[in-house]
Scaffold this motif. Structure first.
Motif, PDB file in Angstrom:
ATOM      1  N   GLU A  98       0.821  -1.213   0.000  1.00 53.14           N
ATOM      2  CA  GLU A  98       0.000   0.000   0.000  1.00 53.14           C
ATOM      3  C   GLU A  98       0.853   1.260   0.000  1.00 53.14           C
ATOM      4  O   GLU A  98       0.565   2.220  -0.718  1.00 53.14           O
ATOM      5  CB  GLU A  98      -0.929  -0.011   1.219  1.00 53.14           C
ATOM      6  CG  GLU A  98      -2.014  -1.085   1.141  1.00 53.14           C
ATOM      7  CD  GLU A  98      -2.734  -1.296   2.460  1.00 53.14           C
ATOM      8  OE1 GLU A  98      -2.426  -0.538   3.423  1.00 53.14           O
ATOM      9  OE2 GLU A  98      -3.585  -2.198   2.541  1.00 53.14           O
ATOM     10  N   THR A  99       1.918   1.254   0.805  1.00 50.17           N
ATOM     11  CA  THR A  99       2.794   2.429   0.862  1.00 50.17           C
ATOM     12  C   THR A  99       3.535   2.614  -0.454  1.00 50.17           C
ATOM     13  O   THR A  99       3.676   3.741  -0.947  1.00 50.17           O
ATOM     14  CB  THR A  99       3.802   2.301   2.019  1.00 50.17           C
ATOM     15  OG1 THR A  99       3.113   2.036   3.229  1.00 50.17           O
ATOM     16  CG2 THR A  99       4.620   3.577   2.153  1.00 50.17           C
ATOM     17  N   SER A 100       3.985   1.520  -1.030  1.00 47.60           N
ATOM     18  CA  SER A 100       4.716   1.605  -2.299  1.00 47.60           C
ATOM     19  C   SER A 100       3.817   2.116  -3.419  1.00 47.60           C
ATOM     20  O   SER A 100       4.228   2.949  -4.235  1.00 47.60           O
ATOM     21  CB  SER A 100       5.278   0.224  -2.666  1.00 47.60           C
ATOM     22  OG  SER A 100       6.197   0.326  -3.722  1.00 47.60           O
ATOM     23  N   GLU A 101       2.569   1.643  -3.455  1.00 46.73           N
ATOM     24  CA  GLU A 101       1.637   2.128  -4.479  1.00 46.73           C
ATOM     25  C   GLU A 101       1.358   3.618  -4.290  1.00 46.73           C
ATOM     26  O   GLU A 101       1.266   4.371  -5.268  1.00 46.73           O
ATOM     27  CB  GLU A 101       0.334   1.329  -4.422  1.00 46.73           C
ATOM     28  CG  GLU A 101       0.470  -0.078  -4.970  1.00 46.73           C
ATOM     29  CD  GLU A 101      -0.823  -0.860  -4.930  1.00 46.73           C
ATOM     30  OE1 GLU A 101      -1.025  -1.699  -5.835  1.00 46.73           O
ATOM     31  OE2 GLU A 101      -1.620  -0.632  -3.996  1.00 46.73           O
ATOM     32  N   ARG A 102       1.260   4.044  -3.037  1.00 46.25           N
ATOM     33  CA  ARG A 102       0.956   5.460  -2.754  1.00 46.25           C
ATOM     34  C   ARG A 102       2.145   6.371  -3.034  1.00 46.25           C
ATOM     35  O   ARG A 102       2.000   7.425  -3.649  1.00 46.25           O
ATOM     36  CB  ARG A 102       0.519   5.610  -1.297  1.00 46.25           C
ATOM     37  CG  ARG A 102       0.327   7.050  -0.840  1.00 46.25           C
ATOM     38  CD  ARG A 102      -0.248   7.118   0.565  1.00 46.25           C
ATOM     39  NE  ARG A 102       0.517   6.318   1.515  1.00 46.25           N
ATOM     40  CZ  ARG A 102       1.649   6.721   2.092  1.00 46.25           C
ATOM     41  NH1 ARG A 102       2.161   7.916   1.795  1.00 46.25           N
ATOM     42  NH2 ARG A 102       2.272   5.957   2.968  1.00 46.25           N
ATOM     43  N   PRO A 108       1.796   2.617  -8.877  1.00 45.62           N
ATOM     44  CA  PRO A 108       1.513   1.192  -9.082  1.00 45.62           C
ATOM     45  C   PRO A 108       2.455   0.491 -10.047  1.00 45.62           C
ATOM     46  O   PRO A 108       2.565  -0.741 -10.010  1.00 45.62           O
ATOM     47  CB  PRO A 108       0.079   1.200  -9.620  1.00 45.62           C
ATOM     48  CG  PRO A 108      -0.095   2.559 -10.228  1.00 45.62           C
ATOM     49  CD  PRO A 108       0.711   3.479  -9.377  1.00 45.62           C
ATOM     50  N   ASP A 109       3.126   1.253 -10.913  1.00 48.14           N
ATOM     51  CA  ASP A 109       3.963   0.635 -11.930  1.00 48.14           C
ATOM     52  C   ASP A 109       5.457   0.678 -11.602  1.00 48.14           C
ATOM     53  O   ASP A 109       6.278   0.233 -12.407  1.00 48.14           O
ATOM     54  CB  ASP A 109       3.736   1.309 -13.291  1.00 48.14           C
ATOM     55  CG  ASP A 109       2.331   1.067 -13.826  1.00 48.14           C
ATOM     56  OD1 ASP A 109       1.689   0.100 -13.363  1.00 48.14           O
ATOM     57  OD2 ASP A 109       1.878   1.839 -14.688  1.00 48.14           O
ATOM     58  N   ASP A 110       5.822   1.223 -10.442  1.00 48.19           N
ATOM     59  CA  ASP A 110       7.233   1.245 -10.052  1.00 48.19           C
ATOM     60  C   ASP A 110       7.712  -0.179  -9.784  1.00 48.19           C
ATOM     61  O   ASP A 110       6.946  -1.039  -9.329  1.00 48.19           O
ATOM     62  CB  ASP A 110       7.403   2.091  -8.792  1.00 48.19           C
ATOM     63  CG  ASP A 110       8.852   2.270  -8.402  1.00 48.19           C
ATOM     64  OD1 ASP A 110       9.495   3.198  -8.910  1.00 48.19           O
ATOM     65  OD2 ASP A 110       9.334   1.463  -7.576  1.00 48.19           O
ATOM     66  N   ALA A 132       6.751  -5.758  -4.391  1.00 48.05           N
ATOM     67  CA  ALA A 132       5.883  -5.892  -3.219  1.00 48.05           C
ATOM     68  C   ALA A 132       4.625  -6.682  -3.566  1.00 48.05           C
ATOM     69  O   ALA A 132       4.139  -7.496  -2.767  1.00 48.05           O
ATOM     70  CB  ALA A 132       5.513  -4.511  -2.686  1.00 48.05           C
ATOM     71  N   LEU A 133       4.100  -6.463  -4.760  1.00 45.23           N
ATOM     72  CA  LEU A 133       2.910  -7.185  -5.213  1.00 45.23           C
ATOM     73  C   LEU A 133       3.205  -8.673  -5.349  1.00 45.23           C
ATOM     74  O   LEU A 133       2.422  -9.526  -4.900  1.00 45.23           O
ATOM     75  CB  LEU A 133       2.449  -6.595  -6.548  1.00 45.23           C
ATOM     76  CG  LEU A 133       1.121  -7.053  -7.135  1.00 45.23           C
ATOM     77  CD1 LEU A 133      -0.017  -6.777  -6.161  1.00 45.23           C
ATOM     78  CD2 LEU A 133       0.874  -6.326  -8.457  1.00 45.23           C
ATOM     79  N   SER A 134       4.344  -9.005  -5.939  1.00 47.16           N
ATOM     80  CA  SER A 134       4.722 -10.409  -6.092  1.00 47.16           C
ATOM     81  C   SER A 134       4.968 -11.065  -4.736  1.00 47.16           C
ATOM     82  O   SER A 134       4.594 -12.225  -4.514  1.00 47.16           O
ATOM     83  CB  SER A 134       5.979 -10.530  -6.958  1.00 47.16           C
ATOM     84  OG  SER A 134       5.707 -10.138  -8.283  1.00 47.16           O
ATOM     85  N   ASN A 135       5.596 -10.336  -3.818  1.00 43.68           N
ATOM     86  CA  ASN A 135       5.838 -10.870  -2.482  1.00 43.68           C
ATOM     87  C   ASN A 135       4.520 -11.146  -1.748  1.00 43.68           C
ATOM     88  O   ASN A 135       4.387 -12.146  -1.040  1.00 43.68           O
ATOM     89  CB  ASN A 135       6.688  -9.901  -1.665  1.00 43.68           C
ATOM     90  CG  ASN A 135       8.147  -9.916  -2.079  1.00 43.68           C
ATOM     91  OD1 ASN A 135       8.610 -10.891  -2.654  1.00 43.68           O
ATOM     92  ND2 ASN A 135       8.861  -8.845  -1.797  1.00 43.68           N
ATOM     93  N   ARG A 140       0.800  -6.096 -14.785  1.00 43.57           N
ATOM     94  CA  ARG A 140       1.618  -4.883 -14.683  1.00 43.57           C
ATOM     95  C   ARG A 140       3.015  -5.099 -15.245  1.00 43.57           C
ATOM     96  O   ARG A 140       3.562  -4.228 -15.931  1.00 43.57           O
ATOM     97  CB  ARG A 140       1.705  -4.425 -13.223  1.00 43.57           C
ATOM     98  CG  ARG A 140       0.403  -3.884 -12.668  1.00 43.57           C
ATOM     99  CD  ARG A 140       0.608  -3.295 -11.285  1.00 43.57           C
ATOM    100  NE  ARG A 140      -0.647  -3.050 -10.587  1.00 43.57           N
ATOM    101  CZ  ARG A 140      -0.726  -2.577  -9.355  1.00 43.57           C
ATOM    102  NH1 ARG A 140       0.384  -2.317  -8.672  1.00 43.57           N
ATOM    103  NH2 ARG A 140      -1.897  -2.386  -8.777  1.00 43.57           N
ATOM    104  N   SER A 141       3.619  -6.245 -14.940  1.00 48.55           N
ATOM    105  CA  SER A 141       4.983  -6.475 -15.430  1.00 48.55           C
ATOM    106  C   SER A 141       5.005  -6.624 -16.946  1.00 48.55           C
ATOM    107  O   SER A 141       5.946  -6.169 -17.607  1.00 48.55           O
ATOM    108  CB  SER A 141       5.607  -7.705 -14.749  1.00 48.55           C
ATOM    109  OG  SER A 141       4.872  -8.873 -15.025  1.00 48.55           O
ATOM    110  N   GLU A 142       3.969  -7.242 -17.521  1.00 47.31           N
ATOM    111  CA  GLU A 142       3.897  -7.333 -18.990  1.00 47.31           C
ATOM    112  C   GLU A 142       3.784  -5.945 -19.602  1.00 47.31           C
ATOM    113  O   GLU A 142       4.427  -5.650 -20.624  1.00 47.31           O
ATOM    114  CB  GLU A 142       2.692  -8.177 -19.401  1.00 47.31           C
ATOM    115  CG  GLU A 142       2.887  -9.668 -19.222  1.00 47.31           C
ATOM    116  CD  GLU A 142       1.683 -10.469 -19.663  1.00 47.31           C
ATOM    117  OE1 GLU A 142       1.872 -11.588 -20.166  1.00 47.31           O
ATOM    118  OE2 GLU A 142       0.540  -9.984 -19.509  1.00 47.31           O
ATOM    119  N   ARG A 143       2.987  -5.085 -18.984  1.00 45.51           N
ATOM    120  CA  ARG A 143       2.766  -3.746 -19.527  1.00 45.51           C
ATOM    121  C   ARG A 143       3.976  -2.842 -19.314  1.00 45.51           C
ATOM    122  O   ARG A 143       4.362  -2.083 -20.220  1.00 45.51           O
ATOM    123  CB  ARG A 143       1.525  -3.137 -18.867  1.00 45.51           C
ATOM    124  CG  ARG A 143       1.237  -1.708 -19.253  1.00 45.51           C
ATOM    125  CD  ARG A 143      -0.173  -1.293 -18.858  1.00 45.51           C
ATOM    126  NE  ARG A 143      -0.495  -1.684 -17.498  1.00 45.51           N
ATOM    127  CZ  ARG A 143      -0.099  -1.010 -16.414  1.00 45.51           C
ATOM    128  NH1 ARG A 143       0.669   0.067 -16.546  1.00 45.51           N
ATOM    129  NH2 ARG A 143      -0.461  -1.412 -15.200  1.00 45.51           N
TER     130      ARG A 143
END
Length: 250
Positions: A119-123, A127-129, A135-138, A162-165
């Motif tokens: 949540e912190t990373s997305e904020r 979302p695409d960093d 963090a999403l994969s973890n 996201r990783s494909e895009r």
């Protein structure tokens, strides 16, 4: 690789040697040489502590690299205190929203911490960093390990999309997400989609890395194991023969 480290010891300043050692140790870990990688990374950590001090970002990152290696090779008892040490120092020195803090937080094996990191990373980063993707994969891996297959599938599919895009369909990170999703789908019994994912990962690695690359051979083995589990013994045997032949030729 040992010779490279010795040459670096004679030709570079301590800070540059530590960076080179950290890169070399990480490369060893990625190649599966965990024991050698750990030795090299601990040298980098010791050098950073002496030259830069325990609160420097390079020292914190070296600590996190060792923790990640230990976690990857299954030494969870050794990994957790190092992750916590890296996290506490990073939060105190760099702040809770720093990318190093977020990356370390995402590796601690506790669901609230994983969700906080995501949540912190997305904020903070978006979302695409790449840190958000990690963090999403973890988060997906944690849910998978806990047996929450529905939650894990949702996270795996988000990470894959996201990783494909962002990184492209043939990027190693994308293919790792593809393999993780394939494994989960196999566990859930969605055998048709699982096999499709395994074959997509294999075809991409053959095209990008070549037929004899270790990651390509690992993809063949993953598909072979999947076919074996579902009772397709003939096709599994064909793949195992391919692995044996490619290793012999390589």
């Amino acid at each position: 690789e040992r010779r490279r480290v010795d040459l670096l010891d004679d030709s570079a300043e301590p800070e540059e040697r530590a960076k080179a050692l950290k890169s070399l140790g990480t490369a060893c870990a990625l190649a599966g040489s965990y024991d050698e990688g750990e030795i090299v990374l601990r040298r980098a950590l010791h050098m950073n502590e002496e030259v830069l001090g325990p609160n420097h970002s390079e020292t914190i990152d070296s600590l996190a690299c060792i923790a990640t290696l230990l976690h990857t090779k299954g030494d969870l008892e050794g990994a957790e205190p190092m992750f916590r040490q890296a996290l506490e120092t990073s939060e105190r020195v760099l702040g809770p929203d720093d990318t190093n803090t977020l990356a370390t937080l995402s590796n601690l094996a506790a669901e609230p911490m994983f969700r906080q990191a995501l949540e912190t990373s997305e904020r903070v980063l978006g979302p695409d960093d790449t840190n958000t993707l990690a963090a999403l994969s973890n988060m997906a891996l944690l849910l998978h390990e806990k047996g929450d297959t529905e939650g894990a599938e949702l996270m795996y599919r988000r990470a894959l999309e996201r990783s494909e895009r962002v990184l492209g369909p043939d990027h190693p990170y994308t293919l790792t997400n593809l393999g993780n999703l394939a494994n989960l789908l196999g566990v859930k019994g969605d055998l048709e989609d699982a096999e499709l994912m395994y074959r997509r990962a294999l075809e991409a690695r053959e095209r990008v890395l070549g037929l004899d690359h270790p990651n390509t051979l690992a993809s063949i083995q993953n598909l072979a194991l999947f076919l074996l589990r579902k009772g397709d013994y003939d096709n599994a045997d064909v793949l195992y023969r391919q692995i044996k032949e490619r290793k012999r030729v390589g």
